[in-house]
Design an enzyme around this catalytic site. Structure first.
Site, PDB file in Angstrom:
ATOM      1  N   ASP A  32       5.814  10.048 -93.380  1.00 41.75           N
ATOM      2  CA  ASP A  32       6.350   9.118 -92.379  1.00 41.75           C
ATOM      3  C   ASP A  32       7.070   7.973 -93.097  1.00 41.75           C
ATOM      4  O   ASP A  32       6.587   7.431 -94.086  1.00 41.75           O
ATOM      5  CB  ASP A  32       5.206   8.576 -91.502  1.00 41.75           C
ATOM      6  CG  ASP A  32       5.729   7.918 -90.240  1.00 41.75           C
ATOM      7  OD1 ASP A  32       5.495   8.464 -89.144  1.00 41.75           O
ATOM      8  OD2 ASP A  32       6.378   6.845 -90.344  1.00 41.75           O
ATOM      9  N   HIS A  48      13.093  22.833 -81.726  1.00 45.07           N
ATOM     10  CA  HIS A  48      12.987  21.611 -80.934  1.00 45.07           C
ATOM     11  C   HIS A  48      12.150  21.816 -79.676  1.00 45.07           C
ATOM     12  O   HIS A  48      12.494  22.625 -78.811  1.00 45.07           O
ATOM     13  CB  HIS A  48      14.387  21.122 -80.535  1.00 45.07           C
ATOM     14  CG  HIS A  48      14.348  19.831 -79.774  1.00 45.07           C
ATOM     15  ND1 HIS A  48      14.335  18.602 -80.398  1.00 45.07           N
ATOM     16  CD2 HIS A  48      14.283  19.582 -78.448  1.00 45.07           C
ATOM     17  CE1 HIS A  48      14.274  17.657 -79.481  1.00 45.07           C
ATOM     18  NE2 HIS A  48      14.253  18.225 -78.293  1.00 45.07           N
ATOM     19  N   ASN A  85       1.133  12.059 -80.055  1.00 47.74           N
ATOM     20  CA  ASN A  85       1.503  11.194 -78.941  1.00 47.74           C
ATOM     21  C   ASN A  85       2.387  11.999 -78.000  1.00 47.74           C
ATOM     22  O   ASN A  85       3.426  12.519 -78.407  1.00 47.74           O
ATOM     23  CB  ASN A  85       2.255   9.964 -79.462  1.00 47.74           C
ATOM     24  CG  ASN A  85       1.389   9.096 -80.366  1.00 47.74           C
ATOM     25  OD1 ASN A  85       0.193   8.938 -80.123  1.00 47.74           O
ATOM     26  ND2 ASN A  85       1.976   8.541 -81.410  1.00 47.74           N
ATOM     27  N   GLY A  91       2.857   6.362 -76.664  1.00 52.44           N
ATOM     28  CA  GLY A  91       3.386   5.889 -77.944  1.00 52.44           C
ATOM     29  C   GLY A  91       4.392   6.809 -78.594  1.00 52.44           C
ATOM     30  O   GLY A  91       4.819   6.557 -79.726  1.00 52.44           O
ATOM     31  N   HIS A  96      10.775  14.894 -80.459  1.00 53.24           N
ATOM     32  CA  HIS A  96      10.677  16.222 -81.067  1.00 53.24           C
ATOM     33  C   HIS A  96       9.212  16.301 -81.467  1.00 53.24           C
ATOM     34  O   HIS A  96       8.749  15.532 -82.328  1.00 53.24           O
ATOM     35  CB  HIS A  96      11.616  16.325 -82.280  1.00 53.24           C
ATOM     36  CG  HIS A  96      11.562  17.627 -83.013  1.00 53.24           C
ATOM     37  ND1 HIS A  96      12.690  18.384 -83.280  1.00 53.24           N
ATOM     38  CD2 HIS A  96      10.523  18.313 -83.567  1.00 53.24           C
ATOM     39  CE1 HIS A  96      12.349  19.479 -83.964  1.00 53.24           C
ATOM     40  NE2 HIS A  96      11.028  19.451 -84.149  1.00 53.24           N
ATOM     41  N   HIS A  98       5.585  16.369 -82.675  1.00 54.66           N
ATOM     42  CA  HIS A  98       5.063  16.266 -84.039  1.00 54.66           C
ATOM     43  C   HIS A  98       3.604  15.860 -84.030  1.00 54.66           C
ATOM     44  O   HIS A  98       3.126  15.208 -83.099  1.00 54.66           O
ATOM     45  CB  HIS A  98       5.886  15.255 -84.853  1.00 54.66           C
ATOM     46  CG  HIS A  98       6.019  13.917 -84.191  1.00 54.66           C
ATOM     47  ND1 HIS A  98       6.950  13.667 -83.218  1.00 54.66           N
ATOM     48  CD2 HIS A  98       5.320  12.774 -84.347  1.00 54.66           C
ATOM     49  CE1 HIS A  98       6.829  12.411 -82.803  1.00 54.66           C
ATOM     50  NE2 HIS A  98       5.839  11.851 -83.465  1.00 54.66           N
TER      51      HIS A  98
HETATM   52  P1  AMP Z   1       5.774   8.864 -82.520  1.00 56.01           P
HETATM   53  O1  AMP Z   1       5.618   7.395 -82.191  1.00 56.01           O
HETATM   54  O2  AMP Z   1       4.516   9.646 -82.337  1.00 56.01           O
HETATM   55  O3  AMP Z   1       6.968   9.464 -81.823  1.00 56.01           O
HETATM   56  O4  AMP Z   1       6.044   8.921 -84.078  1.00 56.01           O
HETATM   57  C1  AMP Z   1       7.316   8.886 -84.621  1.00 56.01           C
HETATM   58  C2  AMP Z   1       7.148   8.629 -86.103  1.00 56.01           C
HETATM   59  O5  AMP Z   1       8.313   9.037 -86.765  1.00 56.01           O
HETATM   60  C3  AMP Z   1       6.921   7.143 -86.449  1.00 56.01           C
HETATM   61  O6  AMP Z   1       5.670   7.006 -87.131  1.00 56.01           O
HETATM   62  C4  AMP Z   1       8.108   6.820 -87.360  1.00 56.01           C
HETATM   63  O7  AMP Z   1       7.756   5.943 -88.415  1.00 56.01           O
HETATM   64  C5  AMP Z   1       8.506   8.194 -87.870  1.00 56.01           C
HETATM   65  N1  AMP Z   1       9.891   8.356 -88.280  1.00 56.01           N
HETATM   66  C6  AMP Z   1      11.007   7.994 -87.595  1.00 56.01           C
HETATM   67  N2  AMP Z   1      12.117   8.329 -88.290  1.00 56.01           N
HETATM   68  C7  AMP Z   1      11.700   8.920 -89.440  1.00 56.01           C
HETATM   69  C8  AMP Z   1      12.354   9.487 -90.568  1.00 56.01           C
HETATM   70  N3  AMP Z   1      13.691   9.516 -90.662  1.00 56.01           N
HETATM   71  N4  AMP Z   1      11.607   9.990 -91.567  1.00 56.01           N
HETATM   72  C9  AMP Z   1      10.255   9.974 -91.494  1.00 56.01           C
HETATM   73  N5  AMP Z   1       9.575   9.468 -90.441  1.00 56.01           N
HETATM   74  C10 AMP Z   1      10.273   8.940 -89.437  1.00 56.01           C
HETATM   75 ZN    ZN Z   2      14.509  18.122 -82.366  1.00 48.74          ZN
END
Ligand code: AMP
Ligand code: ZN
Length: 112
Positions: A32, A48, A85, A91, A96, A98
């Site tokens: 992250d 996706h 989330n 949150g 996409h 994860h």
């Molecule tokens: P969520 O809030 O569950 O959608 O988590 C999204 C996560 O993606 C957050 O913890 C961000 O810090 C992380 N994130 C966003 N852009 C990137 C990126 N380019 N590379 C790695 N992590 C990312």
């Molecule tokens: Zn995607």
């Protein structure tokens, strides 16, 4: 399968760099960019899906959890939390689907 304006689709395709920790045909895991714990890894299906609720492939769902097992075993992480989330109210910021792996500090329970 691939969504044009999706940052994690771009990461999955290698169009945006990431610090990879695991990869196979269907799944990618990377660090992250804004870690919320000393170890903060994201696991994504390369295809996706906006949210967990949209993943209609039960084999893939199992493989995502197996990736959690493999990654944590490989990094010798015994105590960790896995978070998904689902939706903005929970949150979710990147739409996409994860999984988060968080480790390396005491994690509060219940979460905020
Ligand atoms: P969520 O809030 O569950 O959608 O988590 C999204 C996560 O993606 C957050 O913890 C961000 O810090 C992380 N994130 C966003 N852009 C990137 C990126 N380019 N590379 C790695 N992590 C990312
Ligand atoms: Zn995607």
């Amino acid at each position: 399968m691939y969504k044009e304006d999706c940052i994690f689709c771009k990461i999955a395709q290698g169009q945006i760099p990431s610090t990879k920790v695991f990869e196979n045909d269907e799944i990618l895991a990377f660090r992250d960019i804004n870690p919320k714990a000393p170890t903060h890894i994201l696991i994504i299906p390369k295809a996706h899906y906006e949210t967990l609720s949209d993943v209609d492939n039960e084999t893939l769902l199992g493989k995502l959890l197996q990736a959690v097992q493999q990654i944590t075993k490989g990094l010798e992480i015994e105590h960790y939390r896995t978070v998904i989330n689902n939706g903005s109210g929970a949150g979710q910021e990147v739409f996409h689907m994860h999984l988060h792996i968080l480790a390396g500090r005491k994690l509060d329970w219940p979460p905020g």
